[in-house]
Motif scaffolding. Structure first.
Motif, PDB file in Angstrom:
ATOM      1  N   ILE A  34     110.496  21.665 -34.578  1.00 60.23           N
ATOM      2  CA  ILE A  34     111.065  22.493 -35.649  1.00 60.23           C
ATOM      3  C   ILE A  34     112.562  22.666 -35.435  1.00 60.23           C
ATOM      4  N   ASP A  35     112.969  22.917 -34.184  1.00 56.42           N
ATOM      5  CA  ASP A  35     114.392  23.121 -33.867  1.00 56.42           C
ATOM      6  C   ASP A  35     115.217  21.859 -34.133  1.00 56.42           C
ATOM      7  N   ARG A  36     114.585  20.696 -33.989  1.00 58.41           N
ATOM      8  CA  ARG A  36     115.296  19.429 -34.222  1.00 58.41           C
ATOM      9  C   ARG A  36     115.230  18.988 -35.682  1.00 58.41           C
ATOM     10  N   GLY A  37     114.644  19.823 -36.530  1.00 57.93           N
ATOM     11  CA  GLY A  37     114.552  19.481 -37.944  1.00 57.93           C
ATOM     12  C   GLY A  37     113.466  18.474 -38.268  1.00 57.93           C
ATOM     13  N   GLN A  38     112.539  18.263 -37.343  1.00 58.88           N
ATOM     14  CA  GLN A  38     111.452  17.302 -37.548  1.00 58.88           C
ATOM     15  C   GLN A  38     110.157  18.035 -37.921  1.00 58.88           C
ATOM     16  N   ARG A  39     110.275  18.928 -38.874  1.00 60.72           N
ATOM     17  CA  ARG A  39     109.147  19.801 -39.213  1.00 60.72           C
ATOM     18  C   ARG A  39     107.963  19.043 -39.776  1.00 60.72           C
ATOM     19  N   ILE A  40     108.216  17.952 -40.456  1.00 60.69           N
ATOM     20  CA  ILE A  40     107.122  17.197 -41.057  1.00 60.69           C
ATOM     21  C   ILE A  40     106.175  16.668 -39.980  1.00 60.69           C
ATOM     22  N   LYS A  41     106.695  16.450 -38.764  1.00 60.74           N
ATOM     23  CA  LYS A  41     105.860  15.946 -37.677  1.00 60.74           C
ATOM     24  C   LYS A  41     104.877  16.992 -37.172  1.00 60.74           C
ATOM     25  N   VAL A  42     105.118  18.255 -37.506  1.00 60.15           N
ATOM     26  CA  VAL A  42     104.219  19.324 -37.073  1.00 60.15           C
ATOM     27  C   VAL A  42     103.005  19.418 -37.995  1.00 60.15           C
ATOM     28  N   CYS A  43     103.118  18.900 -39.205  1.00 60.29           N
ATOM     29  CA  CYS A  43     102.059  19.066 -40.213  1.00 60.29           C
ATOM     30  C   CYS A  43     100.815  18.245 -39.882  1.00 60.29           C
ATOM     31  N   ASP A  44      99.689  18.807 -40.216  1.00 62.03           N
ATOM     32  CA  ASP A  44      98.385  18.183 -39.989  1.00 62.03           C
ATOM     33  C   ASP A  44      98.334  16.808 -40.668  1.00 62.03           C
ATOM     34  N   GLU A  45      98.229  15.763 -39.887  1.00 65.47           N
ATOM     35  CA  GLU A  45      98.240  14.406 -40.429  1.00 65.47           C
ATOM     36  C   GLU A  45      96.947  14.045 -41.148  1.00 65.47           C
TER      37      GLU A  45
END
Length: 359
Positions: free
Chosen positions: A232-243
């Motif tokens: 989240i801090d690196r702006g990669q929030r989409i990677k946190v979402c349930d795939e």
């Protein structure tokens, strides 16, 4: 409050048969029973507490649930009873869709994104109600397995065995909670505050959005907080979402807002965490209002364009001296026509309508 006879509950659960067990925890065992033709949940003291002769957890839960009765944010306490050792037994409404933990990690069907957002808001409202009580109630054990889902997949907060009212008695209570959800800063009784629940709620948000277990020893890092926050801090929030569930474009901003909120909830310094008032305001004003507005605008575009095509068709019919024009002519649109909906709008409408289903 209704007092049930022990024999009623024994009959309802086939003498507390293991086949009727629907939940277990450190404080109690929950059985499904049938009373007067109605499904209910019956919570009995755990074997460990029976051996310790500690009935305080269910006593406390009964006390708090009695104060919260008829509030849609919490499970409804239908009555109480006592076993042969005079230990408290609770009878509550039955939540037919189990708990959030199982829905996220054990079910073959996955919660869709609008439902996840709705659950986040429902839980936030429940915790806000506790914190606004006089004196404030700190739940101390907010986690996905304590969030129950009714027949309509509405979330209700449960299990108040560790809850504490913020008064002079708090110094007598040692820190307690569940590893993974527990605020690491909650190390002494003097650290007790409503911000403990805020931390736990933030962890639930990360679990809800990622679909990942809070502690998973098969992953590195094992903690969902330690894994998600750097992304989240690196702006990669989409990677946190349930795939496992495709994130619709119209939900991307909403989920990003939730992740930003979650990261604030689990900040190490509790004074920097938002209050539950602020959390509910954010969810109400940004998430719900924005989603409703987007859905209304998209569907309104559909209506306007359908009407525009119908008027155009009638005009063309008159110009060519046609007497009648079929409904199919009115509703049929040429893919080349300039009056048709844009592909983007149609796609958004399709995504929204597809997500109306709860799962």
């Amino acid at each position: 409050m209704k007092e049930f006879v022990l024999e009623e509950l024994e009959l309802a659960t086939e003498n507390f048969s293991v086949t009727k067990v629907i939940g277990k925890g450190s404080h109690g065992v929950v059985y499904k029973g049938i009373l007067n033709g109605q499904s209910v949940a019956i919570k009995k003291q755990s074997l460990g507490l029976q051996m310790l002769k500690d009935n305080s957890k269910l006593e406390k839960e009964a006390q708090i649930l009695s104060l919260l009765r008829r509030n849609s944010c919490f499970i409804d306490l239908l009555g109480i009873s006592h076993d042969s050792f005079n230990n408290k037994i609770l009878v509550t409404e039955f939540m037919s869709n189990g708990n959030l933990h199982d829905a996220l990690h054990l079910s073959s069907k996955f919660l869709m994104w609008p439902k996840r957002v709705e659950i986040a808001l429902q839980v936030a409202r429940a915790v806000r109600f506790l914190h606004q009580s006089k004196p404030s109630i700190v739940h101390r054990d907010i986690k996905s397995s304590n969030i129950l889902l009714d027949a309509n997949w509405n979330a209700k907060l449960a299990d108040f065995g560790l809850s504490i009212r913020l008064n002079s008695d708090q110094e007598l209570n040692i820190p307690a909670g569940t590893i993974g959800y527990l605020d690491p800063d909650y190390t002494t009784p003097s650290k007790l505050s409503t911000k403990i629940d805020i931390f736990s709620y933030g962890v639930v948000l990360l679990e809800l959005i990622s679909g990942r277990k809070v502690i998973d020893v098969d992953r590195s890092p094992a903690s969902v907080v330690e894994w998600a926050i750097p992304l989240i801090d690196r702006g990669q929030r989409i990677k946190v979402c349930d795939e496992r569930v495709q994130l619709p474009r119209y939900m991307e901003d909403t989920v990003e807002q939730l992740l930003s909120l979650a990261s604030r909830c689990v900040l190490p310094r509790e004074n920097l965490r938002p209050s539950m008032d602020e959390i509910v305001d954010i969810l109400d004003n940004f998430v719900v209002v924005r989603f409703s507005s987007l859905m209304s605008n998209c569907l309104w575009d559909v209506i306007l364009n359908m009407r525009r095509r119908k008027i155009l068709c009638v005009t063309k019919c008159k110009a060519t001296d046609k007497v009648t024009c079929s409904g199919a002519d009115h509703n049929r649109g040429s893919v080349r026509g300039g009056d048709n909906l844009s592909n983007g709008t149609l796609l958004q409408v399709g995504e929204i309508l597809a997500d109306i289903k709860l799962k």
